[in-house]
Design a protein around this motif. Structure first.
Motif, PDB file in Angstrom:
ATOM      1  N   ALA A  65       1.941  19.281 -12.911  1.00 38.74           N
ATOM      2  CA  ALA A  65       2.958  19.870 -12.039  1.00 38.74           C
ATOM      3  C   ALA A  65       4.321  19.241 -12.304  1.00 38.74           C
ATOM      4  CB  ALA A  65       2.562  19.675 -10.576  1.00 38.74           C
ATOM      5  N   LEU A  66       4.347  17.923 -12.505  1.00 40.98           N
ATOM      6  CA  LEU A  66       5.605  17.233 -12.805  1.00 40.98           C
ATOM      7  C   LEU A  66       6.177  17.709 -14.128  1.00 40.98           C
ATOM      8  CD1 LEU A  66       7.679  15.073 -12.107  1.00 40.98           C
ATOM      9  CD2 LEU A  66       6.189  13.373 -13.174  1.00 40.98           C
ATOM     10  N   ILE A  67       5.309  17.897 -15.129  1.00 39.21           N
ATOM     11  CA  ILE A  67       5.760  18.381 -16.432  1.00 39.21           C
ATOM     12  C   ILE A  67       6.326  19.792 -16.318  1.00 39.21           C
ATOM     13  CG2 ILE A  67       4.983  19.086 -18.742  1.00 39.21           C
ATOM     14  CD1 ILE A  67       2.921  16.791 -18.586  1.00 39.21           C
ATOM     15  N   ARG A  68       5.662  20.655 -15.539  1.00 44.71           N
ATOM     16  CA  ARG A  68       6.152  22.026 -15.349  1.00 44.71           C
ATOM     17  C   ARG A  68       7.518  22.036 -14.665  1.00 44.71           C
ATOM     18  NH1 ARG A  68       0.636  22.988 -14.098  1.00 44.71           N
ATOM     19  NH2 ARG A  68       1.069  22.772 -11.864  1.00 44.71           N
ATOM     20  N   LEU A  69       7.696  21.195 -13.664  1.00 47.74           N
ATOM     21  CA  LEU A  69       8.983  21.139 -12.967  1.00 47.74           C
ATOM     22  C   LEU A  69      10.100  20.636 -13.879  1.00 47.74           C
ATOM     23  CD1 LEU A  69       7.874  19.728  -9.493  1.00 47.74           C
ATOM     24  CD2 LEU A  69       8.668  22.040 -10.003  1.00 47.74           C
ATOM     25  N   MET A  70       9.776  19.644 -14.716  1.00 44.57           N
ATOM     26  CA  MET A  70      10.770  19.119 -15.649  1.00 44.57           C
ATOM     27  C   MET A  70      11.145  20.162 -16.686  1.00 44.57           C
ATOM     28  SD  MET A  70       9.329  15.225 -16.146  1.00 44.57           S
ATOM     29  CE  MET A  70      10.612  14.785 -17.308  1.00 44.57           C
ATOM     30  N   GLN A  71      10.176  20.946 -17.155  1.00 37.74           N
ATOM     31  CA  GLN A  71      10.459  21.981 -18.143  1.00 37.74           C
ATOM     32  C   GLN A  71      11.324  23.089 -17.537  1.00 37.74           C
ATOM     33  OE1 GLN A  71       6.499  23.073 -19.361  1.00 37.74           O
ATOM     34  NE2 GLN A  71       6.436  21.562 -21.011  1.00 37.74           N
ATOM     35  N   LYS A  72      11.083  23.431 -16.262  1.00 41.28           N
ATOM     36  CA  LYS A  72      11.905  24.440 -15.593  1.00 41.28           C
ATOM     37  C   LYS A  72      13.345  23.980 -15.469  1.00 41.28           C
ATOM     38  CE  LYS A  72       8.256  26.608 -12.844  1.00 41.28           C
ATOM     39  NZ  LYS A  72       7.744  26.873 -11.459  1.00 41.28           N
ATOM     40  N   ARG A  73      13.533  22.676 -15.156  1.00 42.23           N
ATOM     41  CA  ARG A  73      14.876  22.153 -15.009  1.00 42.23           C
ATOM     42  C   ARG A  73      15.609  22.081 -16.354  1.00 42.23           C
ATOM     43  NH1 ARG A  73      13.611  23.443 -10.938  1.00 42.23           N
ATOM     44  NH2 ARG A  73      13.629  22.447  -8.888  1.00 42.23           N
ATOM     45  N   ILE A  83       0.821  -1.221   0.000  1.00 47.01           N
ATOM     46  CA  ILE A  83       0.000   0.000   0.000  1.00 47.01           C
ATOM     47  C   ILE A  83       0.852   1.268   0.000  1.00 47.01           C
ATOM     48  CG2 ILE A  83      -1.645   1.354   1.353  1.00 47.01           C
ATOM     49  CD1 ILE A  83      -3.063  -1.177   2.085  1.00 47.01           C
ATOM     50  N   PRO A  84       1.906   1.376   0.854  1.00 49.89           N
ATOM     51  CA  PRO A  84       2.741   2.580   0.773  1.00 49.89           C
ATOM     52  C   PRO A  84       3.378   2.778  -0.593  1.00 49.89           C
ATOM     53  CG  PRO A  84       3.181   1.398   2.805  1.00 49.89           C
ATOM     54  CD  PRO A  84       2.313   0.503   1.973  1.00 49.89           C
ATOM     55  N   MET A  85       3.621   1.675  -1.306  1.00 47.92           N
ATOM     56  CA  MET A  85       4.184   1.786  -2.652  1.00 47.92           C
ATOM     57  C   MET A  85       3.114   2.219  -3.657  1.00 47.92           C
ATOM     58  SD  MET A  85       5.830  -1.215  -5.040  1.00 47.92           S
ATOM     59  CE  MET A  85       4.210  -2.006  -5.217  1.00 47.92           C
ATOM     60  N   LEU A  86       1.882   1.743  -3.479  1.00 49.66           N
ATOM     61  CA  LEU A  86       0.816   2.024  -4.446  1.00 49.66           C
ATOM     62  C   LEU A  86       0.228   3.422  -4.304  1.00 49.66           C
ATOM     63  CD1 LEU A  86      -1.230  -1.321  -4.487  1.00 49.66           C
ATOM     64  CD2 LEU A  86       0.383  -0.481  -6.205  1.00 49.66           C
ATOM     65  N   ASN A  87       0.199   3.955  -3.077  1.00 42.11           N
ATOM     66  CA  ASN A  87      -0.479   5.242  -2.847  1.00 42.11           C
ATOM     67  C   ASN A  87      -0.002   6.368  -3.772  1.00 42.11           C
ATOM     68  OD1 ASN A  87      -2.497   4.627  -1.031  1.00 42.11           O
ATOM     69  ND2 ASN A  87      -1.262   5.038   0.773  1.00 42.11           N
ATOM     70  N   PRO A  88       1.315   6.610  -3.902  1.00 38.83           N
ATOM     71  CA  PRO A  88       1.720   7.691  -4.822  1.00 38.83           C
ATOM     72  C   PRO A  88       1.332   7.406  -6.269  1.00 38.83           C
ATOM     73  CG  PRO A  88       3.630   6.461  -4.039  1.00 38.83           C
ATOM     74  CD  PRO A  88       2.466   6.022  -3.207  1.00 38.83           C
ATOM     75  N   LEU A  89       1.313   6.121  -6.645  1.00 34.83           N
ATOM     76  CA  LEU A  89       0.887   5.772  -8.002  1.00 34.83           C
ATOM     77  C   LEU A  89      -0.605   6.022  -8.182  1.00 34.83           C
ATOM     78  CD1 LEU A  89       2.848   2.403  -8.439  1.00 34.83           C
ATOM     79  CD2 LEU A  89       3.502   4.671  -9.250  1.00 34.83           C
ATOM     80  N   ILE A  90      -1.397   5.646  -7.192  1.00 33.24           N
ATOM     81  CA  ILE A  90      -2.844   5.842  -7.256  1.00 33.24           C
ATOM     82  C   ILE A  90      -3.188   7.321  -7.359  1.00 33.24           C
ATOM     83  CG2 ILE A  90      -4.996   5.643  -5.942  1.00 33.24           C
ATOM     84  CD1 ILE A  90      -3.914   3.028  -4.781  1.00 33.24           C
ATOM     85  N   TYR A  91      -2.551   8.137  -6.521  1.00 30.57           N
ATOM     86  CA  TYR A  91      -2.899   9.559  -6.455  1.00 30.57           C
ATOM     87  C   TYR A  91      -2.258  10.386  -7.566  1.00 30.57           C
ATOM     88  CZ  TYR A  91      -5.078   8.842  -1.932  1.00 30.57           C
ATOM     89  OH  TYR A  91      -5.911   8.417  -0.924  1.00 30.57           O
ATOM     90  N   SER A  92      -1.211   9.872  -8.213  1.00 28.51           N
ATOM     91  CA  SER A  92      -0.565  10.643  -9.282  1.00 28.51           C
ATOM     92  C   SER A  92      -1.051  10.234 -10.668  1.00 28.51           C
ATOM     93  CB  SER A  92       0.953  10.500  -9.203  1.00 28.51           C
ATOM     94  OG  SER A  92       1.339   9.144  -9.381  1.00 28.51           O
ATOM     95  N   LEU A  93      -1.187   8.924 -10.906  1.00 28.72           N
ATOM     96  CA  LEU A  93      -1.580   8.459 -12.234  1.00 28.72           C
ATOM     97  C   LEU A  93      -3.007   8.870 -12.586  1.00 28.72           C
ATOM     98  CD1 LEU A  93       0.007   4.878 -12.294  1.00 28.72           C
ATOM     99  CD2 LEU A  93       0.850   6.967 -13.386  1.00 28.72           C
ATOM    100  N   ARG A  94      -3.881   9.020 -11.568  1.00 31.24           N
ATOM    101  CA  ARG A  94      -5.259   9.402 -11.811  1.00 31.24           C
ATOM    102  C   ARG A  94      -5.487  10.901 -11.567  1.00 31.24           C
ATOM    103  NH1 ARG A  94      -8.986   5.536 -12.307  1.00 31.24           N
ATOM    104  NH2 ARG A  94     -10.568   7.037 -11.664  1.00 31.24           N
ATOM    105  N   ASN A  95      -4.406  11.670 -11.461  1.00 32.82           N
ATOM    106  CA  ASN A  95      -4.534  13.086 -11.122  1.00 32.82           C
ATOM    107  C   ASN A  95      -3.799  13.934 -12.160  1.00 32.82           C
ATOM    108  OD1 ASN A  95      -4.185  15.691  -9.830  1.00 32.82           O
ATOM    109  ND2 ASN A  95      -4.819  14.681  -7.937  1.00 32.82           N
ATOM    110  N   LYS A  96      -4.567  14.671 -12.942  1.00 29.65           N
ATOM    111  CA  LYS A  96      -3.971  15.492 -13.999  1.00 29.65           C
ATOM    112  C   LYS A  96      -3.146  16.638 -13.428  1.00 29.65           C
ATOM    113  CE  LYS A  96      -7.463  14.566 -17.548  1.00 29.65           C
ATOM    114  NZ  LYS A  96      -8.477  15.167 -18.451  1.00 29.65           N
ATOM    115  N   GLU A  97      -3.560  17.171 -12.274  1.00 27.63           N
ATOM    116  CA  GLU A  97      -2.830  18.294 -11.690  1.00 27.63           C
ATOM    117  C   GLU A  97      -1.428  17.888 -11.273  1.00 27.63           C
ATOM    118  OE1 GLU A  97      -5.096  19.987  -8.550  1.00 27.63           O
ATOM    119  OE2 GLU A  97      -6.665  20.781  -9.865  1.00 27.63           O
ATOM    120  N   VAL A  98      -1.287  16.686 -10.723  1.00 24.54           N
ATOM    121  CA  VAL A  98       0.038  16.202 -10.339  1.00 24.54           C
ATOM    122  C   VAL A  98       0.887  15.955 -11.578  1.00 24.54           C
ATOM    123  CG1 VAL A  98       1.308  14.327  -9.219  1.00 24.54           C
ATOM    124  CG2 VAL A  98      -0.793  15.185  -8.182  1.00 24.54           C
ATOM    125  N   LYS A  99       0.292  15.370 -12.614  1.00 25.55           N
ATOM    126  CA  LYS A  99       1.027  15.136 -13.860  1.00 25.55           C
ATOM    127  C   LYS A  99       1.488  16.450 -14.472  1.00 25.55           C
ATOM    128  CE  LYS A  99      -1.557  10.950 -15.136  1.00 25.55           C
ATOM    129  NZ  LYS A  99      -2.497  10.366 -16.129  1.00 25.55           N
TER     130      LYS A  99
END
Length: 307
Positions: free
Chosen positions: A299-307, A281-297
């Motif tokens: 945000a990750l894209i924005r951070l990668m573009q800044k870098r 469950i601790p391994m799945l939680n970030p996958l559950i909340y990120s893969l089904r969440n467009k805002e997190v995706k």
């Protein structure tokens, strides 16, 4: 630990999951891989939420604390399990009860944090216009500190009662970590009162948190059904689908393991369930909340573009 003065057992032997060499090697690789994914996934979730200003909202504040708890109780269990599989099965008395205490604290806190997240989703869907007012900074602090206080209270009650137990014969724990039921089975004294208090504390935890979650989602479902457009229903449901899935997995395995008659305890089945809620469950939680969440995706894209 006061019990140290009243016991002839200096430490315990954790029998672990298996003694078969081939299976043990597979488990070592599997547990190590899942633990690394847990650390990277949850730490990454915390970092993304911290760095992206658009995620500085109550929902993601709760999610960052959920990730912190997942890292915490996975770290309480997995490294010692790996040591058990690799070298020594021994764990000292103090380390055993320390592991048990932190595990109960993290699980108890997470259950109440999930109910705080459910209330947040209730306000967001049922009262969207008043959401910024209702979910004020003060209320968010209460909804975050409250679960930690409740988790501390639960572990205080359980450990104080278990501290009165005496251990004088067998020191072999038929489990891969120091859990409540296997430790109670080793006690030389009558554990009836302790079992009752543990059951009451666990039941109150589950009942209070689950009642809050069920009431929140009952109102959410009622509101979603009143929405006329299909796209509106889908959007409203998608905002809480990840949380609902996480709640189902967490409470399903917890209730199966702890809130059942003592006679129905099964070492094999309970170990599988324990692996699921301590490692998987601790391994799945970030996958559950990120893969089904467009805002997190995004945000990750924005951070990668800044870098």
């Amino acid at each position: 630990m006061g019990t140290m003065n009243n016991t002839n057992v200096p430490g315990f032997i954790l029998m672990g999951l298996t003694d078969t060499e081939e299976i043990r090697q597979v488990l070592i690789m599997l547990f190590l891989l899942m633990y690394l994914i847990t650390l990277l996934g949850n730490a990454g979730m915390i970092l993304i939420i911290h760095l992206d200003l658009q995620l500085h909202t109550p929902m993601y504040l709760f999610l960052s604390h959920l990730s912190f708890l997942d890292i915490s109780y996975s770290t309480v269990i997995t490294p010692k399990t790996l040591e058990n599989l690799l070298t020594s099965k021994y764990i000292s008395f103090k380390c055993c009860f320390t592991q048990l205490s932190f595990f109960i604290f993290c699980c108890g806190t997470e259950s109440f944090l999930l109910s705080s997240m459910a209330y947040d989703r209730y306000v967001a869907i049922c009262n969207p216009l008043h959401y910024p007012i209702v979910m004020s900074r003060r209320l968010c602090c209460v909804l975050i500190t409250g679960p930690y206080l409740m988790g501390f209270f639960e572990v205080l009650v359980i450990v104080l009662y278990m501290n009165s137990l005496h251990f004088c014969k067998s020191n072999v724990i038929y489990h891969f970590f120091c859990d409540i039921i296997p430790i109670l089975a080793l006690s030389c004294t009558d554990t009836h009162d302790t079992e009752i208090m543990i059951f009451i504390a666990g039941t109150l935890n589950v009942m209070v948190s689950l009642t809050t979650i069920c009431m929140s989602y009952g109102s959410i479902l009622s509101t979603i059904l009143k929405i006329n457009s299909t796209s509106g229903k889908h959007k409203a449901f998608s905002t809480c689908a990840s949380h609902l899935l996480g709640v189902t997995i967490f409470y399903g395995t917890t209730i199966f393991t702890y809130l059942k008659p003592k006679q129905s305890y099964s070492l094999g089945k309970d170990q599988v369930a324990s692996v699921f809620y301590t490692v998987v469950i601790p391994m799945l939680n970030p996958l559950i909340y990120s893969l089904r969440n467009k805002e997190v995706k995004n945000a990750l894209i924005r951070l990668m573009q800044k870098r």
